[in-house]
Enzyme design. Structure first.
Site, PDB file in Angstrom:
ATOM      1  N   ARG A  65      18.974   7.787  -8.042  1.00 23.60           N
ATOM      2  CA  ARG A  65      18.681   7.024  -6.817  1.00 23.60           C
ATOM      3  C   ARG A  65      19.833   6.095  -6.457  1.00 23.60           C
ATOM      4  O   ARG A  65      20.087   5.791  -5.293  1.00 23.60           O
ATOM      5  CB  ARG A  65      17.333   6.332  -6.881  1.00 23.60           C
ATOM      6  CG  ARG A  65      17.157   5.177  -7.900  1.00 23.60           C
ATOM      7  CD  ARG A  65      17.818   3.906  -7.429  1.00 23.60           C
ATOM      8  NE  ARG A  65      17.143   2.701  -7.792  1.00 23.60           N
ATOM      9  CZ  ARG A  65      17.774   1.568  -8.138  1.00 23.60           C
ATOM     10  NH1 ARG A  65      19.093   1.525  -8.234  1.00 23.60           N
ATOM     11  NH2 ARG A  65      17.070   0.497  -8.392  1.00 23.60           N
ATOM     12  N   LYS A  90       8.928  -0.519 -10.676  1.00 20.08           N
ATOM     13  CA  LYS A  90       9.750  -0.032 -11.796  1.00 20.08           C
ATOM     14  C   LYS A  90       9.891  -1.177 -12.774  1.00 20.08           C
ATOM     15  O   LYS A  90      10.328  -2.263 -12.392  1.00 20.08           O
ATOM     16  CB  LYS A  90      11.120   0.431 -11.329  1.00 20.08           C
ATOM     17  CG  LYS A  90      11.984   0.881 -12.527  1.00 20.08           C
ATOM     18  CD  LYS A  90      13.263   1.557 -12.134  1.00 20.08           C
ATOM     19  CE  LYS A  90      14.369   0.579 -11.874  1.00 20.08           C
ATOM     20  NZ  LYS A  90      15.680   1.248 -11.727  1.00 20.08           N
ATOM     21  N   GLN A 147      26.991   5.484 -15.004  1.00 23.41           N
ATOM     22  CA  GLN A 147      26.626   5.799 -13.609  1.00 23.41           C
ATOM     23  C   GLN A 147      27.710   6.591 -12.865  1.00 23.41           C
ATOM     24  O   GLN A 147      27.430   7.258 -11.869  1.00 23.41           O
ATOM     25  CB  GLN A 147      26.387   4.510 -12.800  1.00 23.41           C
ATOM     26  CG  GLN A 147      25.364   3.565 -13.379  1.00 23.41           C
ATOM     27  CD  GLN A 147      23.963   4.120 -13.344  1.00 23.41           C
ATOM     28  OE1 GLN A 147      23.624   4.906 -12.462  1.00 23.41           O
ATOM     29  NE2 GLN A 147      23.150   3.736 -14.295  1.00 23.41           N
ATOM     30  N   GLY A 175      25.515  -2.002  -2.243  1.00 18.33           N
ATOM     31  CA  GLY A 175      24.315  -1.340  -2.790  1.00 18.33           C
ATOM     32  C   GLY A 175      23.764  -2.127  -3.964  1.00 18.33           C
ATOM     33  O   GLY A 175      24.305  -2.088  -5.068  1.00 18.33           O
ATOM     34  N   LYS A 187      28.009 -11.349 -10.815  1.00 21.39           N
ATOM     35  CA  LYS A 187      28.872 -10.160 -10.879  1.00 21.39           C
ATOM     36  C   LYS A 187      29.704 -10.052  -9.602  1.00 21.39           C
ATOM     37  O   LYS A 187      29.259 -10.487  -8.516  1.00 21.39           O
ATOM     38  CB  LYS A 187      28.035  -8.891 -11.030  1.00 21.39           C
ATOM     39  CG  LYS A 187      27.520  -8.645 -12.436  1.00 21.39           C
ATOM     40  CD  LYS A 187      26.860  -7.269 -12.489  1.00 21.39           C
ATOM     41  CE  LYS A 187      26.197  -7.004 -13.820  1.00 21.39           C
ATOM     42  NZ  LYS A 187      25.391  -5.776 -13.788  1.00 21.39           N
ATOM     43  N   THR A 218      27.542  -4.487  -8.487  1.00 17.45           N
ATOM     44  CA  THR A 218      27.068  -5.875  -8.451  1.00 17.45           C
ATOM     45  C   THR A 218      25.592  -5.923  -8.077  1.00 17.45           C
ATOM     46  O   THR A 218      25.227  -5.731  -6.914  1.00 17.45           O
ATOM     47  CB  THR A 218      27.927  -6.701  -7.476  1.00 17.45           C
ATOM     48  OG1 THR A 218      29.266  -6.691  -7.965  1.00 17.45           O
ATOM     49  CG2 THR A 218      27.450  -8.139  -7.397  1.00 17.45           C
ATOM     50  N   ASP A 219      24.758  -6.186  -9.094  1.00 12.57           N
ATOM     51  CA  ASP A 219      23.306  -6.225  -8.881  1.00 12.57           C
ATOM     52  C   ASP A 219      22.691  -7.456  -9.535  1.00 12.57           C
ATOM     53  O   ASP A 219      21.504  -7.497  -9.807  1.00 12.57           O
ATOM     54  CB  ASP A 219      22.663  -4.938  -9.428  1.00 12.57           C
ATOM     55  CG  ASP A 219      22.998  -4.710 -10.902  1.00 12.57           C
ATOM     56  OD1 ASP A 219      23.747  -5.520 -11.487  1.00 12.57           O
ATOM     57  OD2 ASP A 219      22.500  -3.721 -11.475  1.00 12.57           O
ATOM     58  N   ASN A 259      39.845   2.467 -14.398  1.00 13.61           N
ATOM     59  CA  ASN A 259      38.789   1.800 -15.163  1.00 13.61           C
ATOM     60  C   ASN A 259      39.370   0.702 -16.039  1.00 13.61           C
ATOM     61  O   ASN A 259      40.493   0.819 -16.529  1.00 13.61           O
ATOM     62  CB  ASN A 259      38.016   2.805 -16.030  1.00 13.61           C
ATOM     63  CG  ASN A 259      36.718   2.204 -16.538  1.00 13.61           C
ATOM     64  OD1 ASN A 259      35.965   1.613 -15.756  1.00 13.61           O
ATOM     65  ND2 ASN A 259      36.455   2.314 -17.817  1.00 13.61           N
TER      66      ASN A 259
HETATM   67  P1  NAD Z   1      28.185   1.211 -18.389  1.00 15.91           P
HETATM   68  O1  NAD Z   1      27.933   0.150 -19.394  1.00 15.91           O
HETATM   69  O2  NAD Z   1      27.989   2.625 -18.782  1.00 15.91           O
HETATM   70  O3  NAD Z   1      29.702   1.072 -17.834  1.00 15.91           O
HETATM   71  C1  NAD Z   1      30.225  -0.189 -17.492  1.00 15.91           C
HETATM   72  C2  NAD Z   1      31.446  -0.029 -16.615  1.00 15.91           C
HETATM   73  O4  NAD Z   1      31.952  -1.332 -16.280  1.00 15.91           O
HETATM   74  C3  NAD Z   1      32.583   0.710 -17.288  1.00 15.91           C
HETATM   75  O5  NAD Z   1      33.344   1.362 -16.291  1.00 15.91           O
HETATM   76  C4  NAD Z   1      33.364  -0.434 -17.910  1.00 15.91           C
HETATM   77  O6  NAD Z   1      34.704  -0.082 -18.209  1.00 15.91           O
HETATM   78  C5  NAD Z   1      33.275  -1.452 -16.806  1.00 15.91           C
HETATM   79  N1  NAD Z   1      33.490  -2.819 -17.269  1.00 15.91           N
HETATM   80  C6  NAD Z   1      32.932  -3.429 -18.350  1.00 15.91           C
HETATM   81  N2  NAD Z   1      33.392  -4.695 -18.449  1.00 15.91           N
HETATM   82  C7  NAD Z   1      34.261  -4.883 -17.413  1.00 15.91           C
HETATM   83  C8  NAD Z   1      35.051  -5.976 -16.975  1.00 15.91           C
HETATM   84  N3  NAD Z   1      35.050  -7.147 -17.627  1.00 15.91           N
HETATM   85  N4  NAD Z   1      35.808  -5.824 -15.876  1.00 15.91           N
HETATM   86  C9  NAD Z   1      35.807  -4.646 -15.204  1.00 15.91           C
HETATM   87  N5  NAD Z   1      35.079  -3.563 -15.572  1.00 15.91           N
HETATM   88  C10 NAD Z   1      34.316  -3.687 -16.662  1.00 15.91           C
HETATM   89  O7  NAD Z   1      27.311   0.820 -17.109  1.00 15.91           O
HETATM   90  P2  NAD Z   1      26.742   1.754 -15.953  1.00 15.91           P
HETATM   91  O8  NAD Z   1      25.373   2.217 -16.330  1.00 15.91           O
HETATM   92  O9  NAD Z   1      27.764   2.759 -15.546  1.00 15.91           O
HETATM   93  O10 NAD Z   1      26.532   0.659 -14.793  1.00 15.91           O
HETATM   94  C11 NAD Z   1      27.655   0.071 -14.146  1.00 15.91           C
HETATM   95  C12 NAD Z   1      27.182  -1.088 -13.302  1.00 15.91           C
HETATM   96  O11 NAD Z   1      26.305  -0.619 -12.282  1.00 15.91           O
HETATM   97  C13 NAD Z   1      26.399  -2.169 -14.070  1.00 15.91           C
HETATM   98  O12 NAD Z   1      26.852  -3.440 -13.617  1.00 15.91           O
HETATM   99  C14 NAD Z   1      24.961  -1.937 -13.646  1.00 15.91           C
HETATM  100  O13 NAD Z   1      24.190  -3.119 -13.711  1.00 15.91           O
HETATM  101  C15 NAD Z   1      25.178  -1.475 -12.218  1.00 15.91           C
HETATM  102  N6  NAD Z   1      24.063  -0.703 -11.650  1.00 15.91           N
HETATM  103  C16 NAD Z   1      23.764  -0.935 -10.330  1.00 15.91           C
HETATM  104  C17 NAD Z   1      22.727  -0.237  -9.736  1.00 15.91           C
HETATM  105  C18 NAD Z   1      22.418  -0.458  -8.280  1.00 15.91           C
HETATM  106  O14 NAD Z   1      21.395   0.021  -7.799  1.00 15.91           O
HETATM  107  N7  NAD Z   1      23.273  -1.113  -7.540  1.00 15.91           N
HETATM  108  C19 NAD Z   1      21.992   0.701 -10.478  1.00 15.91           C
HETATM  109  C20 NAD Z   1      22.348   0.947 -11.811  1.00 15.91           C
HETATM  110  C21 NAD Z   1      23.399   0.238 -12.386  1.00 15.91           C
END
Ligand code: NAD
Length: 321
Positions: free
Chosen positions: A110, A67, A138, A292, A226, A221-222, A159
């Site tokens: 996924r 990917k 997400q 995850g 983070k 956290t990825d 949130n």
């Molecule tokens: P998004 O930008 O749509 O949303 C971000 C979220 O984080 C919101 O709820 C926002 O309010 C919050 N946020 C932003 N700054 C913050 C802070 N300083 N303190 C606390 N919360 C805060 O992002 P998303 O697409 O929903 O993704 C959320 C997270 O999931 C990202 O960190 C992304 O990298 C991670 N992610 C992980 C995987 C995985 O496989 N583990 C996959 C996709 C995304």
């Protein structure tokens, strides 16, 4: 070669099919039949973008590929998604390109499937209240996948940006569940299962918030740096992950391991639980935590399934490359 455009994905593959594909590939990883290659992630010095590859090979399913994806923060202003993902699959026998698949929706599906798999295998069977920390893109996918796993009768949510909580309220309403916006203290006090899906760089949920018997799926956290939960929670919990190497380097466990409160050997691959090679939850009071981190094999598994479905449904575009 087959092309499956992003616009076809929603009509092709369901959350249930993604769940099955992710659960199966996690088990294959634990059996040593599938493995991820090292992740590449670079700030490219243009458009403030982060770009990289996640890749791997599932020898049992003969799924090979990568990917390519990243984060372009200026995209939203252009009407585009900030996160951009594309999956390329290769023929494992010849190395020839096999398929090019739009990966944006698949990434959300996924990722939601991974936390749902953890809920299936680790949460208490009588879990009733789902706690959501995070209300970004997400979060809605996460909630939908989670409620399929237990008989939840309520969703509570918090949130960092309260104005985004409407996403959780609307998703819960769509699922026929009452929703309550709460403090983090109240969320920990009420929730049996907690999903964290934020881009936080500092702990939000603290050890004092978490009751015995809770299952946490920490999904945000990825990346190095983070953090969503206090490291002391991992010291008190049994910790599971998709892949141990990622968990200790870019996952939630990076902080607990660096602080010396847990070691790498304390972290169990969830695939081992799925495959019957390791025990899951051992008591009603145990705290379980799934870290995850997101592995390439998840992306390849759902993309391969989408290609099969596109062929079956006649929407695959065939090109000679
Ligand atoms: P998004 O930008 O749509 O949303 C971000 C979220 O984080 C919101 O709820 C926002 O309010 C919050 N946020 C932003 N700054 C913050 C802070 N300083 N303190 C606390 N919360 C805060 O992002 P998303 O697409 O929903 O993704 C959320 C997270 O999931 C990202 O960190 C992304 O990298 C991670 N992610 C992980 C995987 C995985 O496989 N583990 C996959 C996709 C995304």
């Amino acid at each position: 070669m087959i092309i499956v455009p992003e616009k076809e994905i929603a009509g092709l593959i369901s959350a249930e099919e993604c769940f099955d594909a992710v659960e199966a590939v996690f088990a294959a990883m634990a059996r040593g039949e599938a493995y991820n290659f090292p992740v590449i992630r670079e700030a490219i010095g243009h458009a403030d973008a982060l770009y990289g590859f996640k890749s791997g090979f599932d020898r049992a399913g003969l799924v090979l590929g990568l990917k390519s994806g990243g984060y372009w923060p200026g995209n939203a202003a252009k009407g585009l998604t900030n996160h951009q993902s594309t999956v390329v699959l290769f023929d494992a026998d010849s190395g020839r390109p096999h398929a090019l698949v739009g990966g944006n929706l698949l990434t959300a599906l996924r990722t939601a499937a991974a936390s749902a798999v953890s809920i299936k295998h680790l949460a208490r069977p009588d879990a009733r209240v789902l706690g959501m920390v995070g209300a970004g893109h997400q979060s809605a996918y996460q909630m939908r996948a989670a409620v399929a796993q237990r008989d939840f009768d309520k969703v509570v949510g918090w949130n960092f940006h309260p104005e985004m909580l409407s996403r959780l309220a609307e998703t819960a309403e769509d699922l026929g569940l009452p929703f309550e916006a709460v403090s983090l203290e109240e969320l920990g006090a009420q929730a049996d299962v907690i999903i964290t899906i934020t881009s936080s760089f500092a702990p939000l949920l603290m050890d004092a918030h978490i009751r015995p018997g809770t299952h946490l799926a920490c999904m945000g956290t990825d990346t190095k740096g983070k953090q969503e939960v206090e490291a002391a929670i991992l010291a008190r919990a049994r910790v599971f992950t998709d892949e141990v190497a990622q968990s200790v380097s870019i996952g939630e466990a990076q902080h607990a391991v660096a602080a010396g409160v847990i070691g790498e050997a304390d972290i169990c691959q969830i695939g081992a639980v799925i495959a019957g090679l390791a025990p899951g939850r051992s008591s009603e009071d145990e705290i379980t935590l799934f870290d995850g981190t997101g592995v390439g094999l998840q992306d390849l598994a759902v993309a391969a399934r989408a290609v099969d479905l596109a062929r079956d449904k006649g929407v695959a575009i065939e090109v000679d490359l």
